[in-house]
Write a protein that holds these residues in place. Structure first.
Motif, PDB file in Angstrom:
ATOM      1  N   MET A   1       0.836  -1.201   0.000  1.00 53.86           N
ATOM      2  CA  MET A   1       0.000   0.000   0.000  1.00 53.86           C
ATOM      3  C   MET A   1       0.878   1.261   0.000  1.00 53.86           C
ATOM      4  O   MET A   1       1.840   1.322   0.768  1.00 53.86           O
ATOM      5  CB  MET A   1      -0.853   0.003   1.286  1.00 53.86           C
ATOM      6  N   SER A   2       0.553   2.236  -0.816  1.00 56.28           N
ATOM      7  CA  SER A   2       1.344   3.477  -0.834  1.00 56.28           C
ATOM      8  C   SER A   2       1.052   4.299   0.424  1.00 56.28           C
ATOM      9  O   SER A   2       0.044   4.068   1.112  1.00 56.28           O
ATOM     10  CB  SER A   2       0.990   4.304  -2.072  1.00 56.28           C
ATOM     11  N   ALA A   3       1.913   5.274   0.669  1.00 60.95           N
ATOM     12  CA  ALA A   3       1.699   6.152   1.838  1.00 60.95           C
ATOM     13  C   ALA A   3       0.350   6.861   1.714  1.00 60.95           C
ATOM     14  O   ALA A   3      -0.370   7.027   2.703  1.00 60.95           O
ATOM     15  CB  ALA A   3       2.833   7.161   1.934  1.00 60.95           C
ATOM     16  N   LEU A   4       0.002   7.264   0.484  1.00 61.58           N
ATOM     17  CA  LEU A   4      -1.288   7.937   0.287  1.00 61.58           C
ATOM     18  C   LEU A   4      -2.442   6.998   0.645  1.00 61.58           C
ATOM     19  O   LEU A   4      -3.372   7.390   1.368  1.00 61.58           O
ATOM     20  CB  LEU A   4      -1.418   8.412  -1.173  1.00 61.58           C
ATOM     21  N   GLU A   5      -2.360   5.775   0.156  1.00 58.02           N
ATOM     22  CA  GLU A   5      -3.448   4.811   0.459  1.00 58.02           C
ATOM     23  C   GLU A   5      -3.545   4.557   1.965  1.00 58.02           C
ATOM     24  O   GLU A   5      -4.642   4.477   2.519  1.00 58.02           O
ATOM     25  CB  GLU A   5      -3.211   3.504  -0.308  1.00 58.02           C
TER      26      GLU A   5
END
Ligand code: NAD
Length: 502
Positions: A1-5
């Motif tokens: 998962m990305s930091a944004l997600e």
């Protein structure tokens, strides 16, 4: 998962309860529905409804003013060491929930996480700084005369109203509320209708940390009903206001009948003057930072660049190149530098200056475009070939929009800098010490930084002149506002008293 997600997932956890219950007013330690019904708060990121918010009106403000009045004697008379202990607990509790505050603030206002995570911690620092001064806030002076032992002392003025705007609302609210509480005042807070989330978190965190019920009350709603009543309420002894200059003028009139003490922190159209002998790399960093950080929605932003004509072309070319690289995007993405503008109304206002700039004869050297229609995103914008008479130089745009104006001499720079209704901050870039002294002294502003961006230091005075405000925050200046000076004179002997009718 990305930091944004990951951040979006955390945020949806934090928002779930607001979606379920909405944001209610907090009065006397209890949640209450607004007497005026509810309104929706909308995220500028995707225009979705975040939740319902209580629409407070006169009835709610009256109840909150009563709660603040009832709570005042005990809070005023509490030993200052105990008040200090509670406010330090509030600071710790803010820090413990800083991520929640920052994520909610970003979603509510469009501000980016890279700035709001710091702003949440600044809120804790505001509490800590003023808590530490609570024990000496009432200290006065010893002013003896030949016949009297004169002393002065300071008393908290009473319940106060705090009315705040939507830009960095958590940080700004704590900056007003923390000194008021440290002084021994109780507070009714009317947050901006466009950013209610972090105000709700603040009152909840403060009560969880031990603030007695009624000491801080939050009434949501619009300025023209809840805000207006607060400024008119006879039990409210002072109003600390942050917002537009026009609103400052309106609330001054509203408060006149009750002779309300007012502290006004208002708009700005702040100049940054760059002379050709400056450290131009640092100046460029600071010019960009002071208008494009916090979405340009900051009162202290340097929205007018005054650039010496000898370096204009080179400096503007570098400026445009850097501005074109600024990353606009989702505010919860740690890489994002500029998020969406706060509301549709504000987006329409800011983007209207793209046409006004060209109509008045300026050039759009960077940006000047809207980005999609999912949220209120625009490209950071630079206007060149501008004069100080154009609307882009005279009116507070309050977005990531910079107007560049050339000058040739120091006198001309000062003339342009001061030819404005506003006077909040000024920034001067030069390596000539005597010029720095001369120019910083002559810029008509409450605050001037030389060879620096705006660095807020809490003991220093913060505030503006002209249409940028009345009064100062910071250090003891905050206590001067929230407290009354009282004089007591004790006769030291039997001095002669004039005898009438004897
Ligand atoms: P605004 O004046 O529209 O609103 C500010 C607050 O005042 C809101 O809570 C609003 O509901 C309330 N309000 C509006 N009308 C009212 C009335 N008649 N009676 C009582 N309350 C009323 O400002 P905004 O658009 O939310 O904020 C942006 C402005 O704030 C900009 O001009 C900016 O420069 C200024 N600002 C100044 C400082 C400073 O320190 N000088 C700091 C931040 C923002």
């Amino acid at each position: 998962m990305s930091a944004l997600e990951q951040n979006i997932e955390k945020l949806s956890g934090f928002l779930a309860r607001f979606k379920e219950t909405g944001i209610r007013n907090r009065i006397g330690g209890e949640d209450r529905d607004g007497a005026g019904g509810t309104f929706e708060t909308i995220s500028p990121v995707d225009k979705s409804v975040t939740c319902d918010v209580a629409r407070g009106n006169e009835t709610d403000v009256d109840a909150a003013a009563k709660a603040a009045s009832d709570a005042f004697p005990a809070w005023r008379d509490m030993p200052a060491t105990e008040r200090r202990r509670i406010l330090l607990n509030v600071a710790d509790a803010i820090e413990a929930r800083a991520e929640e505050i920052a994520l909610c603030e970003c979603w509510d206002t469009g501000q980016t996480l890279r700035f709001m995570s710091k702003a949440a911690l600044r809120g804790a620092e505001n509490f800590r700084f003023f808590a530490d001064q609570a024990t000496s806030a009432r200290d006065g002076k010893h002013l003896p005369s030949p016949t009297l032992m004169n002393v002065s002392t300071r008393k908290p003025i009473g319940p106060v109203g705090v009315i705040t705007p939507w830009n960095t609302p958590f940080m700004l609210s704590t900056w007003k509320i923390a000194p008021a509480l440290a002084a021994g005042c109780t507070v009714v807070h009317k947050p901006a209708e466009d950013s209610p989330l972090s105000a709700r978190l603040l009152v909840e965190i403060a009560e969880d940390a031990g603030l007695p019920p009624g000491v801080l009350n939050t009434v949501n709603g619009y300025g023209h009903d809840a805000g207006k009543r607060l400024t008119e309420h006879p039990a409210i002894k002072a109003i600390a206001f942050v917002g537009e200059s026009r609103t400052g003028s309106i609330i001054t009139k509203q408060g006149a009948d009750t002779l309300k003490r007012m502290h006004l922190e208002l708009g700005g159209k702040n100049p940054v003057i760059v002379f050709d002998d400056a450290d131009l790399d640092r100046a460029l960093d600071a010019v960009i930072f002071m208008i494009f950080s916090i979405n340009g929605e900051r009162c202290t932003s340097s929205s007018r660049l005054l650039i010496q004509d000898t370096i204009k072309e080179e400096f503007e070319a570098k400026l445009v190149e850097r501005v074109n690289n600024i990353k606009v995007g989702h505010p919860l993405d740690p890489a994002t530098e500029i998020g969406p503008l706060v509301t549709e109304e504000h987006y329409n206002k800011v983007t209207s200056y793209f046409d006004k700039a060209t109509e008045d004869g300026a050039t759009i050297a960077a940006g000047g475009v809207k980005l999609g229609d999912e949220g209120y995103f625009i490209r950071p914008t630079v206007f060149t070939n501008a004069t100080n008479q154009m609307r882009i130089a005279r009116e507070e745009i309050f977005g990531p929009v910079l107007t560049s104006i050339p000058f040739s001499t120091e006198e001309e720079a000062l003339e342009i800098a001061n030819d404005t209704d506003y006077g909040l901050t000024g920034y001067v870039w030069t390596n000539d010490l005597t010029r720095a002294l001369r120019v910083s002294d002559k810029v008509e502003a409450g605050m001037v930084w030389v060879n620096s961006e705006n660095v807020r230091h809490l003991p220093t005075p913060f505030g503006g002149v002209k249409a940028s405000g009345i009064g100062r925050d910071g250090g003891d200046w905050s206590f001067e506002f929230y407290m009354e000076q009282k004089h007591i004179g004790f006769a030291t002997g039997q001095h002669k008293i004039m005898r009438l009718g004897a």
